[in-house]
Scaffold this motif. Sequence first.
Motif, PDB file in Angstrom:
ATOM      1  N   ASN A  35       0.939  35.782 -16.739  1.00 54.50           N
ATOM      2  CA  ASN A  35       1.233  34.640 -16.181  1.00 54.50           C
ATOM      3  C   ASN A  35       2.821  35.101 -15.685  1.00 54.50           C
ATOM      4  N   VAL A  65       5.071  38.532 -22.183  1.00 50.35           N
ATOM      5  CA  VAL A  65       4.260  38.804 -21.385  1.00 50.35           C
ATOM      6  C   VAL A  65       2.718  39.169 -23.121  1.00 50.35           C
ATOM      7  N   LEU A  66       1.277  39.076 -22.087  1.00 54.28           N
ATOM      8  CA  LEU A  66      -0.043  39.582 -22.803  1.00 54.28           C
ATOM      9  C   LEU A  66      -0.082  40.568 -23.367  1.00 54.28           C
ATOM     10  N   LEU A  78      10.117  27.551 -10.517  1.00 50.57           N
ATOM     11  CA  LEU A  78      10.704  25.609 -11.129  1.00 50.57           C
ATOM     12  C   LEU A  78      11.477  25.658  -9.663  1.00 50.57           C
ATOM     13  N   SER A 132      10.772  32.700 -14.952  1.00 51.69           N
ATOM     14  CA  SER A 132      10.124  33.098 -15.883  1.00 51.69           C
ATOM     15  C   SER A 132      10.173  34.046 -16.395  1.00 51.69           C
ATOM     16  N   VAL A 142       0.361  42.651 -25.032  1.00 50.15           N
ATOM     17  CA  VAL A 142       0.890  44.424 -25.497  1.00 50.15           C
ATOM     18  C   VAL A 142       1.560  44.054 -27.160  1.00 50.15           C
ATOM     19  N   LEU A 167       2.018   9.092  -6.334  1.00 50.48           N
ATOM     20  CA  LEU A 167       2.948  10.230  -6.347  1.00 50.48           C
ATOM     21  C   LEU A 167       4.168  10.935  -7.139  1.00 50.48           C
ATOM     22  N   LEU A 179       6.796  25.658 -18.251  1.00 46.91           N
ATOM     23  CA  LEU A 179       6.309  26.446 -16.847  1.00 46.91           C
ATOM     24  C   LEU A 179       6.944  28.599 -16.550  1.00 46.91           C
ATOM     25  N   LEU A 180       8.106  27.743 -17.351  1.00 47.98           N
ATOM     26  CA  LEU A 180       8.909  28.853 -17.111  1.00 47.98           C
ATOM     27  C   LEU A 180       9.056  29.481 -18.673  1.00 47.98           C
ATOM     28  N   ASP A 181       7.830  29.032 -19.260  1.00 46.67           N
ATOM     29  CA  ASP A 181       7.706  30.550 -20.700  1.00 46.67           C
ATOM     30  C   ASP A 181       6.295  30.556 -20.485  1.00 46.67           C
ATOM     31  N   GLU A 182       6.622  31.602 -20.700  1.00 46.86           N
ATOM     32  CA  GLU A 182       5.182  32.872 -19.570  1.00 46.86           C
ATOM     33  C   GLU A 182       5.577  33.706 -20.536  1.00 46.86           C
ATOM     34  N   PHE A 184       3.758  13.513 -10.441  1.00 41.05           N
ATOM     35  CA  PHE A 184       4.958  15.075  -9.994  1.00 41.05           C
ATOM     36  C   PHE A 184       5.539  15.499 -10.886  1.00 41.05           C
ATOM     37  N   SER A 204       8.165  21.542 -18.277  1.00 36.73           N
ATOM     38  CA  SER A 204       8.928  22.871 -17.919  1.00 36.73           C
ATOM     39  C   SER A 204       9.155  23.387 -18.339  1.00 36.73           C
ATOM     40  N   GLN A 257      11.037  44.339 -21.620  1.00 37.15           N
ATOM     41  CA  GLN A 257      10.908  44.655 -23.364  1.00 37.15           C
ATOM     42  C   GLN A 257       9.566  46.215 -22.984  1.00 37.15           C
ATOM     43  N   VAL A 307       1.229   4.266  -3.124  1.00 37.84           N
ATOM     44  CA  VAL A 307       0.684   5.919  -2.987  1.00 37.84           C
ATOM     45  C   VAL A 307       1.901   6.257  -3.331  1.00 37.84           C
ATOM     46  N   LEU A 308       3.470   5.621  -3.108  1.00 37.83           N
ATOM     47  CA  LEU A 308       3.983   6.197  -3.234  1.00 37.83           C
ATOM     48  C   LEU A 308       4.832   6.464  -4.904  1.00 37.83           C
ATOM     49  N   TRP A 331       2.127   5.491   9.061  1.00 36.39           N
ATOM     50  CA  TRP A 331       2.792   5.860   8.662  1.00 36.39           C
ATOM     51  C   TRP A 331       2.324   6.402   7.558  1.00 36.39           C
ATOM     52  N   CYS A 337       5.278  16.776 -14.120  1.00 40.18           N
ATOM     53  CA  CYS A 337       4.714  18.106 -13.813  1.00 40.18           C
ATOM     54  C   CYS A 337       5.579  18.806 -15.974  1.00 40.18           C
ATOM     55  N   THR A 344      -6.193  41.961 -19.550  1.00 40.00           N
ATOM     56  CA  THR A 344      -5.065  40.618 -20.068  1.00 40.00           C
ATOM     57  C   THR A 344      -4.648  40.099 -18.971  1.00 40.00           C
ATOM     58  N   ASP A 345      -4.321  38.894 -18.849  1.00 39.94           N
ATOM     59  CA  ASP A 345      -3.923  37.923 -18.444  1.00 39.94           C
ATOM     60  C   ASP A 345      -2.129  37.997 -18.011  1.00 39.94           C
ATOM     61  N   GLN A 390      17.355  32.604 -17.155  1.00 41.34           N
ATOM     62  CA  GLN A 390      16.240  31.918 -16.058  1.00 41.34           C
ATOM     63  C   GLN A 390      17.123  31.471 -14.813  1.00 41.34           C
ATOM     64  N   MET A 445       0.467  -1.362  -0.073  1.00 39.62           N
ATOM     65  CA  MET A 445       0.186   0.054   0.393  1.00 39.62           C
ATOM     66  C   MET A 445       0.744   1.113  -0.341  1.00 39.62           C
ATOM     67  N   ARG A 446       1.876   0.841   0.772  1.00 36.12           N
ATOM     68  CA  ARG A 446       2.987   2.341   1.018  1.00 36.12           C
ATOM     69  C   ARG A 446       3.420   2.601  -0.201  1.00 36.12           C
TER      70      ARG A 446
END
Lengths: 500, 1021
Positions: free
Chosen positions: B557, A25-26, B561, B587, A28, A9, A20-23, A13, A18, B643, A5-6, B358, A16, B554-555, B594, A1-2
């Motif tokens: 984000n 600016v919206l 990490l 980001s 404009v 999980l 994540l780091l590409d954002e 995780f 990355s 920018q 679950v491990l 546990w 996920c 606007t958004d 980065q 069981m342990r």
Amino acid sequence: MRNSVLILLTILFTGCSSDLLDEPVLGVQTIDNYYSNATEAEYAVVGAYASLSPEDWWEMDFFWLIGDVCSDDAFKGNTIVGDQLDFGNMADFNINPNNEWLDVKWRYSYITISRVNLIIENVSPSEMDEDRAKQFIAEAKFLRAFTYFELVKNFGGVPLALEQLSPNEAQLERATEEQVWNQIIEDLESASTDLPSRADQPANYIGRATQQAAWAYLAKANLFAENWAKAQEYAEMVVQSGQYDLEPDFGDVWSLTNPNGVESVFEIQHNYDDVFYVGNALPAVTRSRSDGGWGFATPSSNLAVFMAGDARLAHTIITQGDSIDADHPSYDTNLAENESGRNNRKYYLSVADRSPLDEHVTNGLNHILMRYADLLLIHAEAAYRNSQEGSAQSSLNRVRARVGLAAITPSGEDLLTAVRGERRKELALEGHRYYDLKRWGILEEAITDFVDYNLNRSSDQYDSGDQSGELFDASKHYLFPIPQTEVDLSQGRIQQNPSY
Amino acid sequence: MTINPKTIKMSFNKLKLLCFALLLTFWSGALAQSQRVTGVISDTSGETLPGVTIQIKGTSSGTITDIDGKYSIVVDQGQELIFSFIGFESISVSVNAQTDISLSLENNVSELDEIVVVGYGTSTRKDITGAVSRIKGDDFQQRTVGSVQESLAGIIPGVSVSSNGGAPGSGANILVRGISTISTNNSPIYVVDGTPLDDIEFLNPRDIESVQVLKDASAASIYGSRGSNGVIIITTKTGKTNKTSVNVSAKYGLQSVARRPETANATEYAQIRNRAAEFEGRTQPYDNPEALGEGTDWWNELTQVAPITDIMISASKGSEDLRIASSLSYFSQDGIVKGGDYKRLAFRVNADYDLSKWFNLGMSLNVTNSSNTNGPDLAWDLQRLEPVTPIYLPDFERGDRNEFSIFSPTITDVPNAMGVLKRNFSTTDHMRIVGNVKANIQIAESLSLNLTYGFYNSTWENNDFSPTYNIEPNDFSDLNTVSRNHNNRYRHVSNNILTYDKTFGNHKIKVMGGITFETESHHTLSGFGNNLPSNHPDLRYLNAAVQGYLAGGTDENWGLLSYLGRVNYSFKEKYFITSNFRADGSSKFPTENQWAFFPSLSAGWLISEEPFIKDNISWIEFLKIRGAWGQIGNQNIPLDARQSNLDNVYYVTGPDQSVRVGVAPGSIGNDQLIWETIEDINVGVDMSLFRGKIDLSFDAYQRNIKDMLLTKPLPAYLGLGFDEQWANVGTMETKGFEFQVSYKNVVNRDLSYRVGFTGTNSRSTMTQLNGQDDVYWEGNDQRLNLLGYTTEGGTPSEFYGWVTDGIFQNQSEIANYTDNSGNQIQPLAEPGDFKFKDLNGDGVVDDQDRKVIGNPEAMLTWGVNFNVNYKSFTLSGLFTGKIGGDILTPIKAYTHSGAGGYNSYEGLINDSWNGDGSTNSQPRIVDNDRNQNFRYSDYYVQDGSYVRLKNIQIGYQLPKGLLKKARLTTASIFVNAENLLTLTGYDGMDPDIGGYATLRGVDWGNYPLPRIVSTGINVSF
């Protein structure tokens, strides 16, 4: 069981990603890669024109009054010391380097310059229709020259920013006046070859720079820089283009319903709009405080006396009690708070013409920067200097004739005096006087006389005794000081004007 | 012998008697020896303690207290009962004749074993090697404040709290160890139950169990790029095993202005205007100043006594494997300046469940709704409005003006403040849902996995309406407008931490490694409209607007990490080493830039465990020294800082003069931006002496901040207008120390007390600012222009201006103030004007004659907290103060000059120069000031030292008898005062001035300090 679950999980995780780091600016666009086609270049050019009158009343519009209040033509206006204290200080020649109006004029002028520099640098004829690209660049150069003209008129030599600079490259020093004039003339000459002639200008571009406007400014710039021959030459080019004439009725020159009229060479475009502030502050700002206005830049009796008997007086000055229009049979200039019992007539709008909302940022009266009468008088002055008195008299008399004044033929000093006087009467309260007195070298004389008139000779019931101008100091006031902030930020590279 | 029955009867009776007597003797011997004793055992806060062992000394008999803390035992007189319980000091009592022995046990968890939360894990005070401070929630519960930040003032060394404006709901600013960055954001990051947040307004201070502050880089480096300003870790209250409690607390108070600016009345105002006219040779405007009397006291009319309410109900219950705590609270504060208020309703539930040996599962949920009426900023105007003008127009002048137009026009450009108040309609509603779910899995004996998922969800809405009105030509609007701004913010945090914890003989090692993901998403929407049919309240909505529609949205984000790890090693529980490491990818920075790495290393030595101390010096209970080094970073810039964005602008052209769209640069970006890095060193000493009576801790540190991120004003010829650009502008060094000393003493059963003293010192120097001569100015005021002066080699935000040198008393003094060639240095001066020093001796007073005239950094910011318990009374409180630190007061250019028609402070007419010899410190009153008396000079700078009784409370615990009847466990009533007294030489409203790195110590006079007197009750069941 342990373990299960491990494992579950761990999968969750590590799954996920990355990005994540590409954002980005919206919402404009950025300067990078802009200006790459005709549509974008067009937007940029409109953006440059927009800087001539930014949204709010204080950004550019208000400063046009300085040319009148720092002279014998007008006072600060309202007697409330605390209302626009810095403006009052300018009018009284109590001028400090941290006066907010100088700071604002400087900053907003350089905003125009940076916008046009971006256009000149980035619009390339190889990426779009060549003629259009050239025209855009020409318009940008015209605006740049116009703006440097404003700066040098007020401050003397200024930093010449001719390309977009990054903050690390911000090490400019003040150029000399001569260098600035040369740049102005160079830009205008370059622009004039690619700007459309007024007759050829497409309808939706009406109000933007034309070839003749460039010539007119060349005439004016050369006159200010005392290149008399060139000044006369360019003035004559405008005259010979046949595109302009004097309005038959002087009252139609400054009129809401006559934008870009036959006499108008270059004017700032305004209109009423309920969302965007594209209006002119001056009608509201100069109108009487009893008539919904703010009461600034009130005309002096000195000017009224000078214009006595002239047909243009009624179109220039409203005096207490005058009959103006159906709504104002006896005008109330708000004597309790009016320094001179008078208001500006040229910027005045009748009730029907006023915008219904937020007048100080939405009135539609266009602000004429250069008109044909001005050009004729420039021509007259230049011709006089070139010893062509006949030609000078001819231009002078054309202006006089429009308002029914007989032709005159003065000579020598008298001709110069006549031209100067005509200039004062014709262009009164349009923001020219201080700069004219300054370049003629008679500013001190005029202000001293103004003070003497007010204190000793005036019998005017409204403004006699007014001390404005007493603080005039010839060792400094031929130039306005560079804004203190700018001097401080330059770490010594920008030197202040003498005696400030 | 004859047997006589009577005799036998008598004998029998005698026997009975004898037996009875004997029995009695035995019995009373037993009575004399054994009796039944009962009682209730509780802890020092009055809560009953179940499970306490009561043992009869020398025997094996005993009992334990029940769920209500009660016990009952039979014991002989002369015997001793020993009361003991884990975590508490045992107490022995000799049994005499009393049948009731109730007492309270004192907590004795050793300092050393106190749990400290350190970020992604816990430690104990013994193991900590970095600079970490910990305080319990109880230490700040009695403050009458709305926000957690305000409640932390003066009790944590190294942490200073300053006001954020003062309006209700505005909270406060926290600085950990002075300024750690040059930009405007100096706030530490808050970590609430494991989730990093920057907004903790949703928390009620009373829901907090403990606060830990990670002050130096070695401790904060585990938070990497957000740790640069310090980390404040907050743990909220949870249920406790086998305990049930319900608590109600309610407080109601009244706030008033602690110190109002004394403004001139109408008579003095008129005298001042007359004096100005007199000096300038004009006609005096007021014929009879005395007849004007008091006039309008604007300050009085627009400030008020305002209520403040703080109510909380909390309940918690725990069993062996399930613990739940929940609370509901309501806070409401009206503003002492009219027009603003703040209300907050918060609900919270926390649960913790041991699913198996546990596997532990926990969750918490906070739902908070706050609403704010945003009052207008009036304080600056109230000091400048002329008293000769009445607030309202007289009836006969009102005509058909609408309700927003019946106010008197004012003389200067300061609008009628009552008019401003009445047409201010601005509300903000903010709903936050914050929570987390965590799972703790004990994989093996030494290995545990901790997974946390935290979320923060906020909905913020602001509604504004502005009516049509007409007070005067300079103060009117023909156009009513309405707008709504709506923002949603979502933040998700996932922490995945693996910890290995094992002891091998003398070696103890703990390794932690983890990955965290954070995302934040900001959705904005706004709408404007104008020309509503009327000002009626029912029509103040966008749907009713007829024109002027404009919308935006606007958004934004952002993602982060990180990989993090920590190693703790200790040898013999005496020598400790810790190392933290974090790698952050953000980001916000361009792809090539980065990632950044933040290591740290720290060590500690528990000297008190060494034999030479342990065996010989008994009064040192705990002595530890520690040293640390670490690196942390700052990535706190707006998303578009790198920018250059284009904005839409508009111009008209064409025969119909129609609006055309254009574009123009709205900001100038900097694509060279890099992270800001901070490196620091910390040394510290912690000690506990005389069995815990005296606790001391002292830290000294030095930190270097490189590549500081800042918006800087740039020369206007770059075309930025008033905008500024983000840049990495230089290096700063901050050095300082902080200390905490506390003393506690239990005099006897009735009296005990505790005193604590904390102090913080921090000095910053710009070690490098771009080019050699670079100067950075910040702040702008109409009269003084740029205010905060930052230059290489100096302290950020110094004050820089001219130096006054008394007043010219007569014309000959002016004439004699000459240079070597005999030229007058101040030719424009007149008698009564300031003399300024010609510092460079060049014969003129100009820009070159300025120097540093003030420094906002205090020598010491301190707090003294005290707590005295006498029988059922408690007296506790907090003093806060500051030694040193200058304040700049720009409003004096208006209120102390008498010029321009603005009102001035009371007494100006007599204080100002009025003839030869009248005064040497206050110039003449004149409108046309050619000498520029009120330029930026030392006239505006004052020392801001102060001592303030920040909070004081007297409480009374109701007697047990009364409580029993109402079935309450504890109940107390109290009276509390906040900001009761301030001693200072500063003449402004409040010397407690904050600011940000490049603009500190400037008193904008924006909001007065409230003095709050309140009363309330605390009850638990």
